[in-house]
Design a protein around this motif. Structure first.
Motif, PDB file in Angstrom:
ATOM      1  N   ALA A 169      -2.713   2.271   4.109  1.00  0.00           N
ATOM      2  CA  ALA A 169      -3.241   1.230   4.331  1.00  0.00           C
ATOM      3  C   ALA A 169      -2.837   0.009   3.765  1.00  0.00           C
ATOM      4  CB  ALA A 169      -4.680   1.291   4.293  1.00  0.00           C
ATOM      5  N   LEU A 170      -2.547   0.122   2.548  1.00  0.00           N
ATOM      6  CA  LEU A 170      -2.177  -0.836   1.519  1.00  0.00           C
ATOM      7  C   LEU A 170      -0.509  -1.294   2.132  1.00  0.00           C
ATOM      8  CD1 LEU A 170      -2.118  -3.131  -0.608  1.00  0.00           C
ATOM      9  CD2 LEU A 170      -1.512  -1.098  -2.464  1.00  0.00           C
ATOM     10  N   LYS A 171       0.003  -0.109   2.288  1.00  0.00           N
ATOM     11  CA  LYS A 171       1.660  -0.406   2.909  1.00  0.00           C
ATOM     12  C   LYS A 171       1.684  -1.062   4.026  1.00  0.00           C
ATOM     13  CE  LYS A 171       5.706   2.316   4.004  1.00  0.00           C
ATOM     14  NZ  LYS A 171       6.399   3.579   4.214  1.00  0.00           N
ATOM     15  N   LYS A 172       0.702  -0.913   5.064  1.00  0.00           N
ATOM     16  CA  LYS A 172       0.743  -1.443   6.343  1.00  0.00           C
ATOM     17  C   LYS A 172       0.346  -2.779   6.273  1.00  0.00           C
ATOM     18  CE  LYS A 172       0.026   2.411   9.259  1.00  0.00           C
ATOM     19  NZ  LYS A 172      -0.950   3.284   9.977  1.00  0.00           N
ATOM     20  N   ALA A 173      -0.628  -3.106   5.256  1.00  0.00           N
ATOM     21  CA  ALA A 173      -1.096  -4.580   5.234  1.00  0.00           C
ATOM     22  C   ALA A 173       0.157  -5.356   4.464  1.00  0.00           C
ATOM     23  CB  ALA A 173      -2.343  -4.370   4.257  1.00  0.00           C
ATOM     24  N   GLN A 183      -1.346 -13.115  -1.443  1.00  0.00           N
ATOM     25  CA  GLN A 183      -1.862 -12.115  -0.580  1.00  0.00           C
ATOM     26  C   GLN A 183      -1.565 -10.569  -0.763  1.00  0.00           C
ATOM     27  OE1 GLN A 183      -1.120 -13.097   3.627  1.00  0.00           O
ATOM     28  NE2 GLN A 183      -1.145 -15.338   3.243  1.00  0.00           N
ATOM     29  N   LYS A 184      -0.429 -10.491  -1.116  1.00  0.00           N
ATOM     30  CA  LYS A 184      -0.034  -9.011  -1.709  1.00  0.00           C
ATOM     31  C   LYS A 184      -0.964  -8.616  -2.948  1.00  0.00           C
ATOM     32  CE  LYS A 184       4.290  -8.838   0.095  1.00  0.00           C
ATOM     33  NZ  LYS A 184       5.994  -8.979  -0.357  1.00  0.00           N
ATOM     34  N   LEU A 185      -1.243  -9.536  -3.825  1.00  0.00           N
ATOM     35  CA  LEU A 185      -2.044  -9.272  -4.964  1.00  0.00           C
ATOM     36  C   LEU A 185      -3.425  -9.064  -4.691  1.00  0.00           C
ATOM     37  CD1 LEU A 185      -2.302  -9.058  -7.820  1.00  0.00           C
ATOM     38  CD2 LEU A 185      -2.676 -11.433  -8.177  1.00  0.00           C
ATOM     39  N   LYS A 186      -4.079  -9.570  -3.790  1.00  0.00           N
ATOM     40  CA  LYS A 186      -5.479  -9.540  -3.201  1.00  0.00           C
ATOM     41  C   LYS A 186      -5.426  -8.239  -2.379  1.00  0.00           C
ATOM     42  CE  LYS A 186      -6.636 -14.441  -2.781  1.00  0.00           C
ATOM     43  NZ  LYS A 186      -6.900 -15.676  -2.001  1.00  0.00           N
ATOM     44  N   LEU A 187      -4.521  -7.880  -1.796  1.00  0.00           N
ATOM     45  CA  LEU A 187      -4.584  -6.543  -0.999  1.00  0.00           C
ATOM     46  C   LEU A 187      -4.470  -5.232  -2.139  1.00  0.00           C
ATOM     47  CD1 LEU A 187      -2.055  -7.225   1.664  1.00  0.00           C
ATOM     48  CD2 LEU A 187      -4.393  -6.982   2.169  1.00  0.00           C
ATOM     49  N   SER A 237       7.518   5.815  -0.577  1.00  0.00           N
ATOM     50  CA  SER A 237       6.552   5.154  -1.410  1.00  0.00           C
ATOM     51  C   SER A 237       5.569   5.714  -2.290  1.00  0.00           C
ATOM     52  CB  SER A 237       5.930   3.834  -0.403  1.00  0.00           C
ATOM     53  OG  SER A 237       5.156   4.621   0.386  1.00  0.00           O
ATOM     54  N   GLN A 238       5.196   5.306  -3.377  1.00  0.00           N
ATOM     55  CA  GLN A 238       4.167   5.976  -4.189  1.00  0.00           C
ATOM     56  C   GLN A 238       3.389   4.734  -4.846  1.00  0.00           C
ATOM     57  OE1 GLN A 238       7.632   6.421  -5.275  1.00  0.00           O
ATOM     58  NE2 GLN A 238       7.561   7.955  -3.560  1.00  0.00           N
ATOM     59  N   PHE A 239       1.922   5.286  -4.988  1.00  0.00           N
ATOM     60  CA  PHE A 239       1.177   4.633  -5.820  1.00  0.00           C
ATOM     61  C   PHE A 239       1.068   4.957  -7.088  1.00  0.00           C
ATOM     62  CE2 PHE A 239      -3.141   3.850  -7.497  1.00  0.00           C
ATOM     63  CZ  PHE A 239      -3.477   2.260  -7.183  1.00  0.00           C
ATOM     64  N   ILE A 240       1.112   4.065  -8.085  1.00  0.00           N
ATOM     65  CA  ILE A 240       1.067   4.320  -9.587  1.00  0.00           C
ATOM     66  C   ILE A 240      -0.002   3.830 -10.209  1.00  0.00           C
ATOM     67  CG2 ILE A 240       3.722   4.156  -9.370  1.00  0.00           C
ATOM     68  CD1 ILE A 240       3.395   1.528 -11.226  1.00  0.00           C
ATOM     69  N   TYR A 241      -0.518   4.684 -11.154  1.00  0.00           N
ATOM     70  CA  TYR A 241      -1.321   4.593 -12.113  1.00  0.00           C
ATOM     71  C   TYR A 241      -1.089   4.866 -13.396  1.00  0.00           C
ATOM     72  CZ  TYR A 241      -6.048   4.092 -14.110  1.00  0.00           C
ATOM     73  OH  TYR A 241      -7.104   4.225 -14.808  1.00  0.00           O
ATOM     74  N   ALA A 242      -1.330   4.122 -14.288  1.00  0.00           N
ATOM     75  CA  ALA A 242      -0.984   4.538 -15.634  1.00  0.00           C
ATOM     76  C   ALA A 242      -2.076   4.004 -16.763  1.00  0.00           C
ATOM     77  CB  ALA A 242       0.312   3.907 -16.282  1.00  0.00           C
ATOM     78  N   PHE A 243      -1.907   4.767 -18.039  1.00  0.00           N
ATOM     79  CA  PHE A 243      -3.027   4.206 -19.037  1.00  0.00           C
ATOM     80  C   PHE A 243      -2.752   4.927 -20.288  1.00  0.00           C
ATOM     81  CE2 PHE A 243      -4.798   8.259 -17.193  1.00  0.00           C
ATOM     82  CZ  PHE A 243      -5.144   8.819 -18.557  1.00  0.00           C
ATOM     83  N   MET A 300       2.324  -0.580  -6.758  1.00  0.00           N
ATOM     84  CA  MET A 300       3.102   0.234  -5.725  1.00  0.00           C
ATOM     85  C   MET A 300       4.622   0.054  -5.822  1.00  0.00           C
ATOM     86  SD  MET A 300       2.461  -0.159  -1.560  1.00  0.00           S
ATOM     87  CE  MET A 300       3.290   1.124  -0.297  1.00  0.00           C
ATOM     88  N   THR A 301       5.298   1.356  -5.741  1.00  0.00           N
ATOM     89  CA  THR A 301       6.743   1.276  -5.912  1.00  0.00           C
ATOM     90  C   THR A 301       7.510   1.899  -4.753  1.00  0.00           C
ATOM     91  OG1 THR A 301       6.690   3.703  -6.986  1.00  0.00           O
ATOM     92  CG2 THR A 301       6.504   1.515  -8.313  1.00  0.00           C
ATOM     93  N   TYR A 302       8.581   1.599  -4.333  1.00  0.00           N
ATOM     94  CA  TYR A 302       9.252   2.107  -3.283  1.00  0.00           C
ATOM     95  C   TYR A 302      10.561   3.146  -4.249  1.00  0.00           C
ATOM     96  CZ  TYR A 302       7.030  -0.690  -0.113  1.00  0.00           C
ATOM     97  OH  TYR A 302       6.193  -1.275   1.086  1.00  0.00           O
ATOM     98  N   ASN A 303      10.717   4.278  -3.537  1.00  0.00           N
ATOM     99  CA  ASN A 303      11.612   5.227  -4.172  1.00  0.00           C
ATOM    100  C   ASN A 303      12.621   5.537  -3.318  1.00  0.00           C
ATOM    101  OD1 ASN A 303      13.075   7.642  -4.978  1.00  0.00           O
ATOM    102  ND2 ASN A 303      11.225   8.028  -6.406  1.00  0.00           N
ATOM    103  N   THR A 304      14.140   4.870  -3.410  1.00  0.00           N
ATOM    104  CA  THR A 304      15.262   4.844  -2.750  1.00  0.00           C
ATOM    105  C   THR A 304      16.364   6.144  -3.331  1.00  0.00           C
ATOM    106  OG1 THR A 304      14.800   2.814  -2.073  1.00  0.00           O
ATOM    107  CG2 THR A 304      17.094   3.791  -1.535  1.00  0.00           C
ATOM    108  N   ARG A 305      16.574   6.828  -2.510  1.00  0.00           N
ATOM    109  CA  ARG A 305      17.678   7.848  -3.010  1.00  0.00           C
ATOM    110  C   ARG A 305      18.995   7.210  -2.860  1.00  0.00           C
ATOM    111  NH1 ARG A 305      16.813  11.011   0.437  1.00  0.00           N
ATOM    112  NH2 ARG A 305      18.794  11.014   1.952  1.00  0.00           N
ATOM    113  N   ILE A 306      19.873   6.980  -4.128  1.00  0.00           N
ATOM    114  CA  ILE A 306      20.932   6.324  -3.998  1.00  0.00           C
ATOM    115  C   ILE A 306      22.105   7.107  -3.292  1.00  0.00           C
ATOM    116  CG2 ILE A 306      22.911   5.377  -5.688  1.00  0.00           C
ATOM    117  CD1 ILE A 306      20.622   5.087  -7.556  1.00  0.00           C
ATOM    118  N   LEU A 307      22.385   8.410  -3.601  1.00  0.00           N
ATOM    119  CA  LEU A 307      23.327   9.043  -2.928  1.00  0.00           C
ATOM    120  C   LEU A 307      22.861   9.782  -1.586  1.00  0.00           C
ATOM    121  CD1 LEU A 307      25.023  10.661  -6.004  1.00  0.00           C
ATOM    122  CD2 LEU A 307      25.618   8.602  -4.870  1.00  0.00           C
ATOM    123  N   LYS A 308      23.528   9.792  -0.533  1.00  0.00           N
ATOM    124  CA  LYS A 308      23.281  10.076   0.739  1.00  0.00           C
ATOM    125  C   LYS A 308      22.840  11.788   0.715  1.00  0.00           C
ATOM    126  CE  LYS A 308      24.489  10.495   5.743  1.00  0.00           C
ATOM    127  NZ  LYS A 308      25.765   9.920   6.814  1.00  0.00           N
TER     128      LYS A 308
END
Length: 332
Positions: free
Chosen positions: A30-34, A55-59, A125-131, A159-167
């Motif tokens: 839902a966050l990704k679509k927004a 807006q992205k921060l509020k979302l 994409s991934q949702f990240i959480y750290a503590f 939120m992060t995006y993960n892109t494979r560098i090599l095809k």
């Protein structure tokens, strides 16, 4: 769900865990679509970059609050389940693997071709959480710190995006996105931060402080080169790529801006009343933050360390740089 499942502790616990995972995935999508909708408005010129970032921060804040609320409800169910088990109200009647599978499918029907489609994507994409724990390096030394080692903490989500560098190879990935970092410090020896002109330092309080906390909130853009050892597979004569299924580690850094600085003091006044004093201000904290980080782990869980290359305060004689160590979760 049939009666046999309702009476089995392990099955119910597994279903609760599955519900929590589904909650995170639903809110993440839902966050990704927004966020994508905001990007469309930005591309059309209806809003500027600053408005888009706001807006992205509020979302992201709304999404995190929703996850926390929904997961708390599931955690309450799990707590009650454990209590019932301890009280002997739930039997350990065994069920077959087939029955467990039927139960999970009934409660969480799989999405058709979801795994295959995700494996074929170059970017996910991934949702990240750290503590973890947080402190300041003073003159590049952490020993004899002015802050509590176990009482000072950090939190991070984003939120992060993960892109494979090599095809055709799954080893190298580039991860990037945005994160909100909360770095908190608790001073030792009954002290708190005080501004003295353009410098900021610790000062002993004239009264007994029950607790102090100095918190900085930063919005940053992280970027890491990630080595993922999940490997490649061939399915239907096509390469099949998975991520976060094996050991992995990342090296990189982050850069961003300070959103807020706040100091909280807790003490009893002369009448014995409990007082919480919150002060928001500049405190001569640097407006910009940048640093390096690394993580190493297995599947979605990693040991995580980050270090600010710029000092926390702008004009202090001795540089004090923030350092954090903890656990990080990258949830697909």
């Amino acid at each position: 769900m049939s009666k046999i499942y309702a009476q089995n502790f392990s099955v119910k616990a597994e279903l609760i865990a599955s519900n929590i995972e589904n909650i995170v995935n639903e809110e993440k999508q839902a966050l990704k679509k927004a966020v994508e909708a905001v990007n469309v408005e930005l591309d059309k010129g209806n809003i500027n970059k600053t408005q888009a970032d706001e807006q992205k921060l509020k979302l992201a804040e709304t999404s995190a609050a929703a996850i926390e609320k929904r997961v708390a409800a599931e955690e309450a169910k799990l707590t009650e389940l454990v209590k019932q088990k301890v009280d002997g109200k739930i039997s350990e009647k065994s069920v077959s693997p087939g029955e467990v599978l039927i139960s999970i499918i009934k409660n969480n029907p799989p999405k058709r071709n979801d795994t295959i489609e995700r494996s074929e994507k170059r970017t996910t994409s991934q949702f990240i959480y750290a503590f973890g724990v947080n402190n300041l390096m003073t003159k590049e030394r952490l020993a004899h710190s002015d802050f509590r080692y176990m009482g000072s903490h950090f939190f991070e989500w984003g939120m992060t995006y993960n892109t494979r560098i090599l095809k055709d190879n799954n080893l190298l990935h580039l991860t990037y996105g945005f994160s909100v970092m909360y770095n908190s410090l608790r001073a030792t020896d009954n002290r708190y931060f005080v501004e003295n002109g353009n410098k900021t330092g610790l000062q002993e309080a004239g009264i007994h402080l029950k607790d102090t906390r100095f918190k900085n909130v930063n919005l940053v853009v992280p970027m890491y080169l990630e080595f993922d050892f999940s490997g490649n597979q061939i399915k239907d004569d096509k390469p099949f790529f998975k991520t976060h299924k094996s050991a992995r580690f990342g090296l990189g850094g982050f850069a961003g801006v300070n959103l807020k600085t706040k100091q909280t003091l807790k003490f009893d006044d002369e009448f014995g009343n409990s007082v919480v004093q919150k002060t928001k201000g500049d405190f001569n904290v640097n407006d910009f933050v940048y640093g390096v980080g690394a993580y190493v782990g297995y599947k979605e869980t990693s040991l995580y360390i980050k270090y600010d290359l710029n000092p926390l305060f702008r004009n202090n004689t001795a540089d004090q740089n923030n350092i954090s160590l903890g656990l990080r979760f990258d949830l697909n």
